[in-house]
Design a protein around this motif. Structure first.
Motif, PDB file in Angstrom:
ATOM      1  N   TRP A  17       0.861  -1.195   0.000  1.00  0.00           N
ATOM      2  CA  TRP A  17       0.000   0.000   0.000  1.00  0.00           C
ATOM      3  C   TRP A  17       0.888   1.232   0.000  1.00  0.00           C
ATOM      4  CZ3 TRP A  17      -0.376   4.220   3.213  1.00  0.00           C
ATOM      5  CH2 TRP A  17      -1.498   5.040   3.062  1.00  0.00           C
ATOM      6  N   PRO A  64      -8.084  -1.956   0.662  1.00  0.00           N
ATOM      7  CA  PRO A  64      -7.784  -0.761   1.465  1.00  0.00           C
ATOM      8  C   PRO A  64      -8.656   0.456   1.170  1.00  0.00           C
ATOM      9  CG  PRO A  64      -6.208  -0.947  -0.312  1.00  0.00           C
ATOM     10  CD  PRO A  64      -7.096  -2.165  -0.407  1.00  0.00           C
ATOM     11  N   ALA A  67     -10.087   2.928   3.916  1.00  0.00           N
ATOM     12  CA  ALA A  67      -9.536   2.585   5.233  1.00  0.00           C
ATOM     13  C   ALA A  67      -8.775   3.771   5.824  1.00  0.00           C
ATOM     14  CB  ALA A  67      -8.597   1.389   5.117  1.00  0.00           C
ATOM     15  N   VAL A  69      -5.529   4.501   7.329  1.00  0.00           N
ATOM     16  CA  VAL A  69      -4.241   3.804   7.316  1.00  0.00           C
ATOM     17  C   VAL A  69      -3.245   4.559   8.188  1.00  0.00           C
ATOM     18  CG1 VAL A  69      -2.382   2.887   5.891  1.00  0.00           C
ATOM     19  CG2 VAL A  69      -4.718   2.949   4.996  1.00  0.00           C
ATOM     20  N   ALA A 101      -5.237  -5.061  11.494  1.00  0.00           N
ATOM     21  CA  ALA A 101      -6.374  -4.715  10.639  1.00  0.00           C
ATOM     22  C   ALA A 101      -7.683  -4.890  11.399  1.00  0.00           C
ATOM     23  CB  ALA A 101      -6.377  -5.589   9.383  1.00  0.00           C
ATOM     24  N   LEU A 190      -6.230   0.092   9.123  1.00  0.00           N
ATOM     25  CA  LEU A 190      -5.045  -0.691   8.774  1.00  0.00           C
ATOM     26  C   LEU A 190      -3.857   0.026   9.393  1.00  0.00           C
ATOM     27  CD1 LEU A 190      -5.764  -1.319   4.969  1.00  0.00           C
ATOM     28  CD2 LEU A 190      -6.300  -2.830   6.884  1.00  0.00           C
TER      29      LEU A 190
END
Length: 230
Positions: A17, A64, A67, A69, A101, A190
């Motif tokens: 990512w 993702p 999300a 992050v 997660a 995440l």
């Protein structure tokens, strides 16, 4: 996972990512005889490619998109050799990096009803292509036609066959997916920061927010008392 590797466009780093931001430094006149400098956004991008999270016991596909992050991997660098100068910011989750997660977890067997209905429809269409086999199996009164009751039995058998097939595939490979929940109240996080540190971070923020709220309340009470005294 199968497919091309995920690579951050700025640094060429292989990862699972990434998020990057490109800014350029500009000078602006403030209308009061002064110039001020600021960083103006040129481009930003957040990767949306799915990736695989695995441990010794299971695997989970991570989507993702949407999300929150939280990463420890962040780089900032500048290029002053061009005009205007540019600043580059990049965050990544690297391959093999542990990830905490939290989100909506769904297994292969947990499919939507409309998906099952589509597969049942395809199964029935497949059976219709062989009329002799269909009549032999469901024409219980042997009148050469499939009655409404007999067709209902065929639909029931097709639904059971589809669900068995889904369950069999789920047992063969316990492939699951984590993604954002349709209920906005449920968090989707995440994080490469360990869970206990993440919890501590949010607890500190909650305490600071409470202190700020209490301080504001005390100031309001003091202000009201001052007005009453006057």
């Amino acid at each position: 996972m199968d497919g091309p590797p995920i690579v951050s466009p700025l640094s060429g780093t292989r990862c699972t990512w990434y998020e990057y931001k490109i800014e350029e430094k500009v000078r602006e006149y403030d209308g009061k005889g002064h110039f001020r400098s600021r960083w103006r956004l040129v481009k930003e991008h957040i990767s949306e490619e799915i990736f695989l999270l695995a441990d010794d016991s299971a695997e989970c596909v991570i989507d993702p998109d949407e999300a929150t992050v939280i990463t420890r991997g962040k780089r900032v660098w500048h290029n002053h050799a061009i005009a205007p100068p540019r600043r580059y910011t990049e965050r990544t989750i690297l391959e093999g990096e542990p990830v905490y997660a939290l989100g909506l977890f769904k297994t292969v067997a947990s499919v939507e009803d409309n998906t099952i209905r589509k597969q049942v429809s395809l199964k029935l269409r497949e059976w219709k292509n062989d009329q002799n086999q269909l009549l032999q199996r469901y024409d219980t009164d042997r009148d050469g036609e499939i009655s409404a009751k007999e067709w209902q039995k065929a639909q029931s058998d097709a639904t059971l066959a589809v669900k068995r097939d889904i369950g069999h595939r789920a047992k063969m490979k316990q492939l699951s997916m984590l993604r954002v929940s349709p209920h906005k109240s449920q968090p989707y996080i995440l994080s490469t920061v360990p869970e206990h540190k993440l919890v501590s971070r949010y607890q500190r923020r909650a305490v600071l927010a409470m202190i700020g709220f209490m301080s504001l309340g005390a100031m309001l009470v003091w202000a009201i008392n001052q007005r009453l005294v006057m």
